[in-house]
Scaffold this active site. Structure first.
Site, PDB file in Angstrom:
ATOM      1  N   GLN A   1      -7.306  -2.330   4.268  1.00  0.00           N
ATOM      2  CA  GLN A   1      -6.304  -1.514   3.573  1.00  0.00           C
ATOM      3  C   GLN A   1      -6.975  -0.733   2.430  1.00  0.00           C
ATOM      4  O   GLN A   1      -6.490   0.312   2.015  1.00  0.00           O
ATOM      5  CB  GLN A   1      -5.188  -2.411   3.026  1.00  0.00           C
ATOM      6  CG  GLN A   1      -4.074  -1.659   2.325  1.00  0.00           C
ATOM      7  CD  GLN A   1      -2.845  -2.526   2.110  1.00  0.00           C
ATOM      8  OE1 GLN A   1      -2.096  -2.783   3.035  1.00  0.00           O
ATOM      9  NE2 GLN A   1      -2.664  -2.998   0.892  1.00  0.00           N
TER      10      GLN A   1
ATOM     11  N   SER B   1     -15.370  26.553 -26.033  1.00  0.00           N
ATOM     12  CA  SER B   1     -15.570  25.348 -26.832  1.00  0.00           C
ATOM     13  C   SER B   1     -14.532  25.318 -27.937  1.00  0.00           C
ATOM     14  O   SER B   1     -14.158  26.360 -28.472  1.00  0.00           O
ATOM     15  CB  SER B   1     -16.972  25.381 -27.437  1.00  0.00           C
ATOM     16  OG  SER B   1     -17.022  24.593 -28.616  1.00  0.00           O
TER      17      SER B   1
ATOM     18  N   GLU C   1     -20.242  22.061 -13.491  1.00  0.00           N
ATOM     19  CA  GLU C   1     -20.565  20.735 -14.052  1.00  0.00           C
ATOM     20  C   GLU C   1     -19.640  19.661 -13.490  1.00  0.00           C
ATOM     21  O   GLU C   1     -20.065  18.551 -13.162  1.00  0.00           O
ATOM     22  CB  GLU C   1     -20.442  20.757 -15.583  1.00  0.00           C
ATOM     23  CG  GLU C   1     -21.538  21.543 -16.264  1.00  0.00           C
ATOM     24  CD  GLU C   1     -21.290  21.646 -17.767  1.00  0.00           C
ATOM     25  OE1 GLU C   1     -21.922  20.901 -18.505  1.00  0.00           O
ATOM     26  OE2 GLU C   1     -20.448  22.462 -18.187  1.00  0.00           O
TER      27      GLU C   1
ATOM     28  N   THR D   1     -41.089  25.978  -7.674  1.00  0.00           N
ATOM     29  CA  THR D   1     -41.371  24.613  -7.222  1.00  0.00           C
ATOM     30  C   THR D   1     -41.603  23.832  -8.512  1.00  0.00           C
ATOM     31  O   THR D   1     -42.151  24.383  -9.481  1.00  0.00           O
ATOM     32  CB  THR D   1     -42.628  24.531  -6.317  1.00  0.00           C
ATOM     33  OG1 THR D   1     -43.757  24.928  -7.072  1.00  0.00           O
ATOM     34  CG2 THR D   1     -42.504  25.413  -5.076  1.00  0.00           C
ATOM     35  N   HIS D   2     -41.162  22.611  -8.553  1.00  0.00           N
ATOM     36  CA  HIS D   2     -41.241  21.796  -9.782  1.00  0.00           C
ATOM     37  C   HIS D   2     -40.505  22.473 -10.948  1.00  0.00           C
ATOM     38  O   HIS D   2     -40.848  22.259 -12.106  1.00  0.00           O
ATOM     39  CB  HIS D   2     -42.694  21.529 -10.196  1.00  0.00           C
ATOM     40  CG  HIS D   2     -43.567  21.073  -9.067  1.00  0.00           C
ATOM     41  ND1 HIS D   2     -43.740  19.750  -8.736  1.00  0.00           N
ATOM     42  CD2 HIS D   2     -44.284  21.789  -8.160  1.00  0.00           C
ATOM     43  CE1 HIS D   2     -44.554  19.664  -7.680  1.00  0.00           C
ATOM     44  NE2 HIS D   2     -44.880  20.890  -7.310  1.00  0.00           N
TER      45      HIS D   2
ATOM     46  N   ASN E   1     -18.784  28.162 -21.279  1.00  0.00           N
ATOM     47  CA  ASN E   1     -19.389  27.005 -20.606  1.00  0.00           C
ATOM     48  C   ASN E   1     -19.112  26.967 -19.099  1.00  0.00           C
ATOM     49  O   ASN E   1     -18.033  27.340 -18.652  1.00  0.00           O
ATOM     50  CB  ASN E   1     -18.874  25.710 -21.231  1.00  0.00           C
ATOM     51  CG  ASN E   1     -19.389  25.509 -22.641  1.00  0.00           C
ATOM     52  OD1 ASN E   1     -20.480  25.949 -22.974  1.00  0.00           O
ATOM     53  ND2 ASN E   1     -18.593  24.866 -23.477  1.00  0.00           N
TER      54      ASN E   1
ATOM     55  N   TYR F   1      -8.901  -7.529  12.894  1.00  0.00           N
ATOM     56  CA  TYR F   1      -8.319  -6.919  11.699  1.00  0.00           C
ATOM     57  C   TYR F   1      -8.401  -7.849  10.495  1.00  0.00           C
ATOM     58  O   TYR F   1      -8.211  -9.062  10.610  1.00  0.00           O
ATOM     59  CB  TYR F   1      -6.836  -6.555  11.935  1.00  0.00           C
ATOM     60  CG  TYR F   1      -6.206  -5.989  10.683  1.00  0.00           C
ATOM     61  CD1 TYR F   1      -6.388  -4.658  10.341  1.00  0.00           C
ATOM     62  CD2 TYR F   1      -5.487  -6.808   9.804  1.00  0.00           C
ATOM     63  CE1 TYR F   1      -5.871  -4.147   9.164  1.00  0.00           C
ATOM     64  CE2 TYR F   1      -4.959  -6.303   8.627  1.00  0.00           C
ATOM     65  CZ  TYR F   1      -5.157  -4.967   8.307  1.00  0.00           C
ATOM     66  OH  TYR F   1      -4.647  -4.466   7.138  1.00  0.00           O
TER      67      TYR F   1
ATOM     68  N   LYS G   1      -8.144   3.272   2.317  1.00  0.00           N
ATOM     69  CA  LYS G   1      -7.332   4.472   2.131  1.00  0.00           C
ATOM     70  C   LYS G   1      -7.601   5.206   0.827  1.00  0.00           C
ATOM     71  O   LYS G   1      -7.859   6.411   0.822  1.00  0.00           O
ATOM     72  CB  LYS G   1      -5.851   4.138   2.263  1.00  0.00           C
ATOM     73  CG  LYS G   1      -5.512   3.887   3.697  1.00  0.00           C
ATOM     74  CD  LYS G   1      -4.132   3.380   3.928  1.00  0.00           C
ATOM     75  CE  LYS G   1      -4.147   2.714   5.280  1.00  0.00           C
ATOM     76  NZ  LYS G   1      -5.081   1.544   5.349  1.00  0.00           N
TER      77      LYS G   1
ATOM     78  N   LYS H   1     -19.251  30.040 -27.420  1.00  0.00           N
ATOM     79  CA  LYS H   1     -19.576  29.382 -26.158  1.00  0.00           C
ATOM     80  C   LYS H   1     -18.787  29.874 -24.963  1.00  0.00           C
ATOM     81  O   LYS H   1     -17.599  30.164 -25.048  1.00  0.00           O
ATOM     82  CB  LYS H   1     -19.360  27.874 -26.289  1.00  0.00           C
ATOM     83  CG  LYS H   1     -20.321  27.223 -27.254  1.00  0.00           C
ATOM     84  CD  LYS H   1     -21.646  26.926 -26.618  1.00  0.00           C
ATOM     85  CE  LYS H   1     -21.526  25.625 -25.881  1.00  0.00           C
ATOM     86  NZ  LYS H   1     -22.749  25.183 -25.311  1.00  0.00           N
TER      87      LYS H   1
ATOM     88  N   SER I   1       0.827  -1.215   0.000  1.00  0.00           N
ATOM     89  CA  SER I   1       0.000   0.000   0.000  1.00  0.00           C
ATOM     90  C   SER I   1       0.857   1.260   0.000  1.00  0.00           C
ATOM     91  O   SER I   1       0.331   2.361   0.090  1.00  0.00           O
ATOM     92  CB  SER I   1      -0.912  -0.010   1.230  1.00  0.00           C
ATOM     93  OG  SER I   1      -0.149  -0.256   2.405  1.00  0.00           O
TER      94      SER I   1
HETATM   95  N1  ARG Z   1      -1.108  -1.588   5.308  1.00  0.00           N
HETATM   96  C1  ARG Z   1      -2.010  -2.167   6.268  1.00  0.00           C
HETATM   97  C2  ARG Z   1      -3.391  -1.500   6.207  1.00  0.00           C
HETATM   98  O1  ARG Z   1      -3.491  -0.491   5.610  1.00  0.00           O
HETATM   99  C3  ARG Z   1      -1.450  -2.022   7.633  1.00  0.00           C
HETATM  100  C4  ARG Z   1      -1.896  -3.029   8.597  1.00  0.00           C
HETATM  101  C5  ARG Z   1      -1.392  -4.368   8.213  1.00  0.00           C
HETATM  102  N2  ARG Z   1      -1.616  -5.331   9.204  1.00  0.00           N
HETATM  103  C6  ARG Z   1      -1.501  -6.634   8.994  1.00  0.00           C
HETATM  104  N3  ARG Z   1      -1.764  -7.420   9.965  1.00  0.00           N
HETATM  105  N4  ARG Z   1      -1.163  -7.112   7.824  1.00  0.00           N
HETATM  106  O2  ARG Z   1      -4.347  -1.980   6.746  1.00  0.00           O
END
Ligand code: ARG
Length: 462
Positions: A321, A276, A289, A154-155, A284, A316, A324, A282, A22
């Site tokens: 992961q 455009s 948008e 309205t509408h 725009n 966990y 993120k 134009k 990651s």
């Molecule tokens: N890169 C992992 C995550 O974002 C960190 C935690 C990893 N933990 C594990 N037991 N493999 O979740």
């Protein structure tokens, strides 16, 4: 060699490194990761698990490493998987074996949960500031337009006259609620997972209260299984950001309509419009948008994480992961959209006369003409009927209520007298609406003052 390599007799395939890692996207957590490690080793030394010398060497090594990362002097390694193990390996390379003690009594599971909370807290504060600036701009426009009459819809059909100030302040309420959501999200997530370990804490005498305080958390997560597996705080954030986008998108939609040739209520500044490649005439509204478009993407981020979480057993799982990229995407999107939208509002030209003439058409004063008859003693339902007939008469004769003669009025009801014209003027329609929350100038001035007080008292989240 992996930090966890002891149990393995061969190295991972390179496609596994690529798939599993990651570091590409979690490297943005380096500051929070270092901050968390500094708090952790400070506490380990206070609990006599590390010596003060060891603590000092690790902390100064981490601080130097942070500077090196900031100066772009560090290359992260995909085979070190994530930001946590990259930082640990880099520290070992830089200060030697003492760095191997840093991870005592800790797991990446509580580490990553801590990093994310620290990071998100900062981002909530930054986004809240952007929403605050947007609110200030809306309020300042509102102050300039308490007498700018426009049609309310309205509408998407003209309904009753209102003012631009009244219309704008509806958005003030929405974004103010969004700030409330940001604040409650912030407060709810302000608990430290650190010390939860892999999920069952540890046998070392960790002082979780101490690390929580060092890191600026209000309290600690009370269940260590929940601490490492909970991502509700990210979902709260994604929901709140989705709401902000939804409000920006509704506002954008109106701006797109208003700057069309059909409405012509506003003109976007040239610096906030685009042209455009084929049609020379134009201008725009690409910015609103795109904001409308990006709303779908932020909703997608929310749905994505909700779906990731729905089947996860405690505690966990690596699935998390995936929290993120979607969270970072939503945050990055909001951090672009809110400031550019604020500038767009701030620089646009409001065509007051066009708004007013828009309110003159479409029988926006018909309700007030009916109310006029009610005040003369006719029950409302009968007055509604009379006005319906008058409007139909106007439609058939291509005229409007202000242009009719008193004779024409009196043919439908003898209760009409000369003062009807005053009663149905746009200014009367707006300014006689003295009910709190309505568009009358005095009401809007009161509301604007309340909004000003709110902004003065609530400049920041903390
Ligand atoms: N890169 C992992 C995550 O974002 C960190 C935690 C990893 N933990 C594990 N037991 N493999 O979740």
């Amino acid at each position: 060699m992996k930090l966890w390599g002891g149990r393995f007799s061969k190295s991972t395939d390179v496609i596994v490194d690529d798939f599993n890692s990651s570091i590409r996207f979690d490297q943005r957590l380096y500051r929070e990761d270092i901050e968390g490690s500094i708090a952790h080793v400070t506490m380990l030394a206070a609990a006599d698990i590390l010596t003060n010398d060891e603590r000092n060497m690790i902390i100064s090594g981490l601080k130097d490493l942070e500077i090196a990362i900031e100066k772009n002097e560090v290359t992260f390694d995909i085979s070190a998987e994530d930001i946590h193990m990259n930082i640990e390996s880099l520290l070992i390379q830089r200060i030697g074996d003492v760095a191997k003690k840093m991870h005592t009594g800790r797991s990446r599971n509580d580490q990553v949960a801590t990093d994310m909370r620290l990071y998100i807290k900062k981002e909530i504060v930054a986004i809240d500031q952007d929403v605050f600036d947007l609110l200030s701009t809306i309020l300042s426009l509102s102050g300039q337009h308490t007498e700018t009459i426009m049609p309310g819809y309205t509408h998407l059909q003209k309904a009753q006259p209102t003012t631009f100030s009244h219309h704008l302040m509806a958005y003030f309420e929405m974004f103010k609620r969004d700030r409330d959501r940001l604040i409650t999200t912030y407060n709810r997530m302000n608990q430290s997972p650190l010390g939860a370990g892999a999920f069952a804490t540890t046998t070392y005498p960790l002082n979780r209260q101490m690390t929580a305080e060092l890191l600026g958390f209000d309290s600690i997560c009370l269940n260590s299984m929940d601490a490492v597996s909970d991502r509700d705080f990210l979902l709260d954030v994604l929901y709140t950001l989705s709401m902000i986008m939804m409000h920006l998108s509704r506002f954008s939609e109106e701006i797109i309509l208003w700057c069309s040739h059909e409405f012509r209520f506003i003109d976007l500044d040239d610096a906030y419009s685009t042209g455009s490649s084929i049609m020379p005439q134009k201008k725009n509204p690409d910015i609103p948008e795109l904001i409308r478009g990006k709303t779908g993407r932020v909703y997608g981020d929310l749905m994505s994480l909700l779906t990731t979480m729905k089947g996860l057993p405690l505690a966990y799982n690596k699935d998390t992961q995936e929290d993120k990229e979607v969270t970072f995407d939503a945050i990055d999107t909001l951090k672009m959209c809110i400031p550019i939208f604020t500038k767009l509002l701030d620089t646009m030209t409001v065509r007051k006369e066009v708004m007013r003439s828009g309110a003159e058409g479409g029988f926006t004063n018909a309700t007030d003409a009916a109310d006029y008859l009610v005040k003369k003693g006719l029950p409302f339902r009968d007055a509604h009927e009379v006005l319906g007939k008058l409007v139909l008469y106007c439609v058939n004769n291509n005229t409007n209520l202000s242009e009719l003669s008193l004779d024409e009025y009196q043919k439908l009801s003898p209760l009409f007298t000369e003062d009807v014209f005053e009663a149905i003027s746009l200014d009367t329609c707006v300014n006689k609406r003295q009910v709190i929350g309505g568009p009358a100038k005095e009401q809007m001035e009161t509301v604007n003052q309340l909004a000003k007080d709110y902004l003065e008292k609530n400049a920041t989240i903390e």
